[in-house]
Design a protein around this motif. Structure first.
Motif, PDB file in Angstrom:
ATOM      1  N   LEU A  44       0.851  -1.193   0.000  1.00  0.00           N
ATOM      2  CA  LEU A  44       0.000   0.000   0.000  1.00  0.00           C
ATOM      3  C   LEU A  44       0.884   1.239   0.000  1.00  0.00           C
ATOM      4  O   LEU A  44       1.661   1.450   0.921  1.00  0.00           O
ATOM      5  CB  LEU A  44      -0.930  -0.011   1.219  1.00  0.00           C
ATOM      6  CG  LEU A  44      -1.934  -1.177   1.245  1.00  0.00           C
ATOM      7  CD1 LEU A  44      -2.652  -1.244   2.588  1.00  0.00           C
ATOM      8  CD2 LEU A  44      -2.952  -1.045   0.100  1.00  0.00           C
ATOM      9  N   PRO A  45       0.766   2.079  -1.050  1.00  0.00           N
ATOM     10  CA  PRO A  45       1.753   3.147  -1.250  1.00  0.00           C
ATOM     11  C   PRO A  45       1.407   4.482  -0.585  1.00  0.00           C
ATOM     12  O   PRO A  45       0.252   4.753  -0.251  1.00  0.00           O
ATOM     13  CB  PRO A  45       1.724   3.326  -2.774  1.00  0.00           C
ATOM     14  CG  PRO A  45       0.282   3.060  -3.127  1.00  0.00           C
ATOM     15  CD  PRO A  45      -0.201   1.998  -2.159  1.00  0.00           C
ATOM     16  N   THR A  46       2.430   5.307  -0.427  1.00  0.00           N
ATOM     17  CA  THR A  46       2.222   6.718  -0.103  1.00  0.00           C
ATOM     18  C   THR A  46       1.857   7.415  -1.418  1.00  0.00           C
ATOM     19  O   THR A  46       1.950   6.805  -2.496  1.00  0.00           O
ATOM     20  CB  THR A  46       3.514   7.352   0.438  1.00  0.00           C
ATOM     21  OG1 THR A  46       4.527   7.237  -0.577  1.00  0.00           O
ATOM     22  CG2 THR A  46       3.979   6.661   1.715  1.00  0.00           C
ATOM     23  N   ARG A  47       1.503   8.690  -1.351  1.00  0.00           N
ATOM     24  CA  ARG A  47       1.183   9.438  -2.586  1.00  0.00           C
ATOM     25  C   ARG A  47       2.369   9.459  -3.549  1.00  0.00           C
ATOM     26  O   ARG A  47       2.191   9.306  -4.759  1.00  0.00           O
ATOM     27  CB  ARG A  47       0.786  10.880  -2.245  1.00  0.00           C
ATOM     28  CG  ARG A  47      -0.596  10.955  -1.654  1.00  0.00           C
ATOM     29  CD  ARG A  47      -1.264  12.289  -1.937  1.00  0.00           C
ATOM     30  NE  ARG A  47      -2.665  12.181  -1.550  1.00  0.00           N
ATOM     31  CZ  ARG A  47      -3.647  11.860  -2.356  1.00  0.00           C
ATOM     32  NH1 ARG A  47      -3.422  11.633  -3.624  1.00  0.00           N
ATOM     33  NH2 ARG A  47      -4.883  11.768  -1.925  1.00  0.00           N
ATOM     34  N   GLU A  79       4.931   7.311  -3.774  1.00  0.00           N
ATOM     35  CA  GLU A  79       5.160   5.972  -4.347  1.00  0.00           C
ATOM     36  C   GLU A  79       4.126   5.647  -5.418  1.00  0.00           C
ATOM     37  O   GLU A  79       4.447   5.055  -6.439  1.00  0.00           O
ATOM     38  CB  GLU A  79       5.118   4.924  -3.225  1.00  0.00           C
ATOM     39  CG  GLU A  79       6.314   4.984  -2.292  1.00  0.00           C
ATOM     40  CD  GLU A  79       6.092   4.243  -0.971  1.00  0.00           C
ATOM     41  OE1 GLU A  79       7.096   4.026  -0.266  1.00  0.00           O
ATOM     42  OE2 GLU A  79       4.934   3.884  -0.640  1.00  0.00           O
ATOM     43  N   LEU A  80       2.882   6.053  -5.177  1.00  0.00           N
ATOM     44  CA  LEU A  80       1.806   5.797  -6.137  1.00  0.00           C
ATOM     45  C   LEU A  80       2.064   6.560  -7.433  1.00  0.00           C
ATOM     46  O   LEU A  80       1.960   5.999  -8.531  1.00  0.00           O
ATOM     47  CB  LEU A  80       0.454   6.200  -5.543  1.00  0.00           C
ATOM     48  CG  LEU A  80      -0.770   6.028  -6.445  1.00  0.00           C
ATOM     49  CD1 LEU A  80      -0.963   4.567  -6.839  1.00  0.00           C
ATOM     50  CD2 LEU A  80      -2.021   6.575  -5.771  1.00  0.00           C
ATOM     51  N   ALA A  81       2.403   7.842  -7.315  1.00  0.00           N
ATOM     52  CA  ALA A  81       2.657   8.658  -8.500  1.00  0.00           C
ATOM     53  C   ALA A  81       3.817   8.101  -9.306  1.00  0.00           C
ATOM     54  O   ALA A  81       3.772   8.024 -10.537  1.00  0.00           O
ATOM     55  CB  ALA A  81       2.946  10.106  -8.079  1.00  0.00           C
ATOM     56  N   ARG A  82       4.868   7.667  -8.595  1.00  0.00           N
ATOM     57  CA  ARG A  82       6.051   7.114  -9.264  1.00  0.00           C
ATOM     58  C   ARG A  82       5.669   5.864 -10.061  1.00  0.00           C
ATOM     59  O   ARG A  82       6.083   5.692 -11.220  1.00  0.00           O
ATOM     60  CB  ARG A  82       7.119   6.789  -8.204  1.00  0.00           C
ATOM     61  CG  ARG A  82       8.522   6.889  -8.716  1.00  0.00           C
ATOM     62  CD  ARG A  82       9.579   7.086  -7.635  1.00  0.00           C
ATOM     63  NE  ARG A  82       9.430   6.207  -6.481  1.00  0.00           N
ATOM     64  CZ  ARG A  82       9.318   6.653  -5.242  1.00  0.00           C
ATOM     65  NH1 ARG A  82       9.308   7.948  -4.986  1.00  0.00           N
ATOM     66  NH2 ARG A  82       9.197   5.822  -4.231  1.00  0.00           N
ATOM     67  N   PHE A  83       4.866   4.988  -9.450  1.00  0.00           N
ATOM     68  CA  PHE A  83       4.472   3.743 -10.119  1.00  0.00           C
ATOM     69  C   PHE A  83       3.563   4.014 -11.308  1.00  0.00           C
ATOM     70  O   PHE A  83       3.718   3.415 -12.374  1.00  0.00           O
ATOM     71  CB  PHE A  83       3.764   2.817  -9.122  1.00  0.00           C
ATOM     72  CG  PHE A  83       3.305   1.517  -9.728  1.00  0.00           C
ATOM     73  CD1 PHE A  83       4.219   0.522 -10.061  1.00  0.00           C
ATOM     74  CD2 PHE A  83       1.956   1.273  -9.968  1.00  0.00           C
ATOM     75  CE1 PHE A  83       3.805  -0.677 -10.623  1.00  0.00           C
ATOM     76  CE2 PHE A  83       1.526   0.074 -10.519  1.00  0.00           C
ATOM     77  CZ  PHE A  83       2.467  -0.906 -10.852  1.00  0.00           C
ATOM     78  N   MET A  84       2.593   4.923 -11.137  1.00  0.00           N
ATOM     79  CA  MET A  84       1.626   5.184 -12.215  1.00  0.00           C
ATOM     80  C   MET A  84       2.247   5.937 -13.381  1.00  0.00           C
ATOM     81  O   MET A  84       1.763   5.841 -14.511  1.00  0.00           O
ATOM     82  CB  MET A  84       0.427   5.956 -11.664  1.00  0.00           C
ATOM     83  CG  MET A  84      -0.433   5.121 -10.720  1.00  0.00           C
ATOM     84  SD  MET A  84      -1.909   5.995 -10.110  1.00  0.00           S
ATOM     85  CE  MET A  84      -2.987   5.918 -11.554  1.00  0.00           C
ATOM     86  N   ASN A  85       3.313   6.688 -13.125  1.00  0.00           N
ATOM     87  CA  ASN A  85       3.934   7.498 -14.186  1.00  0.00           C
ATOM     88  C   ASN A  85       5.100   6.835 -14.888  1.00  0.00           C
ATOM     89  O   ASN A  85       5.612   7.350 -15.861  1.00  0.00           O
ATOM     90  CB  ASN A  85       4.417   8.845 -13.610  1.00  0.00           C
ATOM     91  CG  ASN A  85       3.257   9.679 -13.105  1.00  0.00           C
ATOM     92  OD1 ASN A  85       2.143   9.552 -13.602  1.00  0.00           O
ATOM     93  ND2 ASN A  85       3.506  10.521 -12.117  1.00  0.00           N
ATOM     94  N   ARG A  86       5.529   5.687 -14.362  1.00  0.00           N
ATOM     95  CA  ARG A  86       6.766   5.103 -14.898  1.00  0.00           C
ATOM     96  C   ARG A  86       6.559   4.579 -16.313  1.00  0.00           C
ATOM     97  O   ARG A  86       5.460   4.225 -16.712  1.00  0.00           O
ATOM     98  CB  ARG A  86       7.276   3.988 -13.999  1.00  0.00           C
ATOM     99  CG  ARG A  86       6.352   2.810 -13.935  1.00  0.00           C
ATOM    100  CD  ARG A  86       6.924   1.631 -13.202  1.00  0.00           C
ATOM    101  NE  ARG A  86       6.136   0.461 -13.588  1.00  0.00           N
ATOM    102  CZ  ARG A  86       6.241  -0.710 -13.011  1.00  0.00           C
ATOM    103  NH1 ARG A  86       7.085  -0.894 -12.036  1.00  0.00           N
ATOM    104  NH2 ARG A  86       5.494  -1.730 -13.432  1.00  0.00           N
TER     105      ARG A  86
END
Length: 315
Positions: free
Chosen positions: A303-306, A308-315
């Motif tokens: 479960l990510p922080t904001r 970590e989530l942005a990094r994963f979704m934008n990669r």
């Protein structure tokens, strides 16, 4: 903190013992302790995304209860309405470690402290302080009292003009029989705004085959958004505004543990909808957190922080 909650949820958090080595549970000698429970997973996920979350349950006056309370507090979840009882024990489970596929899970929760949560204990002011209620079908399966608490809480929040989400989280082993499970979950679905089943769950609950048919079934019950998890393919959604479609899933490097993926998905969808993002974006976020969840071992590790989530979704 409970003056203004974004989300409130309730259920049964448990102490989980995860095997440190692969193999059948009866042969494993070393375990690591962690927090488990569908609702506590979602509460944790939402809190890490900076939403104010309250969690309601009952715990035993034992070391597991104390452990759970500390774990929830550490995640920044409001625990001011959690009560302790000396009459019942806190539930627990053991989970095997697998190289692939679903782990073996054994529960020790029957007659637990959380299973005695009754409608009389619903703190209306506390629930009313939240903008949204998230519910899973597991709570209603714990006992007749918990089922009534679920129904009562959902009806109360709807009457207050709040939104309610329901993840059926089917656990056949907790129900007396399949028909009772189906009837109860569908009666709960009629009390929610956003319904989040997996495709297999939707088939069991409706007897229908396609996401479109399943969504139509729940729209007739008054649900305003149905999002159906399709596994690696992503998810199908249909909204009251007439929009519908399939949102592709994210590429998963390696599936490590499937437990908690649905809770990660719910975290993504609910958080995004509360932030007033378009439905398609909400489903995409659900897919992203579900993917992160299956790539990590513990129920909550992915479960990510904001950031970590942005990094994963934008990669």
């Amino acid at each position: 903190m409970d003056k203004h909650l974004d989300v409130v949820t309730f259920g049964e958090p448990m102490a989980m013992f995860c095997a440190n080595e692969t193999g059948p549970l009866d042969e494993v000698t070393a375990f690591s302790k962690a927090l488990a429970g569908a609702e506590s997973n979602v509460a944790t996920g939402l809190s890490r995304l900076e939403h104010r979350v309250g969690y309601v349950t009952k715990l035993g006056e034992d070391s597991f209860g104390s452990f759970i309370m500390k774990a929830l507090n550490k995640e920044g979840i409001d625990t001011s309405r959690i009560t302790f009882t000396g009459q019942r024990r806190t539930g627990m489970l053991v989970k095997s470690k697998v190289e692939s596929g679903d782990p073996q899970v054994e529960y020790f929760r029957k007659g637990s402290a959380a299973s005695t949560l009754s409608p009389e204990e619903l703190d209306k002011a506390y629930f009313a302080s939240a903008g949204h209620l998230h519910v899973t079908g597991i709570s209603a399966a714990l006992s007749p009292e918990c089922q009534k608490f679920s129904e009562h809480a959902m009806a109360f929040m709807r009457a207050q003009g709040k939104t309610v989400s329901l993840d059926p989280n089917l656990r056949p082993s907790l129900w007396p029989d399949r028909q009772t499970m189906v009837d109860t979950i569908n009666s709960l679905a009629a009390r929610c705004d956003w319904f989040l089943p997996g495709l297999a769950e939707g088939k069991i609950l409706t007897g229908l085959d396609t996401p479109e048919e399943i969504a139509s079934y729940y729209f007739k019950l008054g649900v305003s958004l149905v999002v159906i998890k399709l596994g690696p393919e992503g998810a199908y959604y249909r909204s009251a505004d007439g929009s519908e479609g399939i949102v592709k899933g994210f590429k998963v490097e390696k599936v490590i543990d499937t437990v908690g993926a649905g809770d990660g998905f719910a975290t993504g969808v609910v958080s995004a909808l509360l932030e007033k993002l378009p439905t398609q974006e909400a489903v995409r976020r659900g897919n992203a957190i579900g993917a992160l969840a299956v790539m990590s071992r513990g129920d909550m590790d992915g479960l990510p922080t904001r950031e970590e989530l942005a990094r994963f979704m934008n990669r």
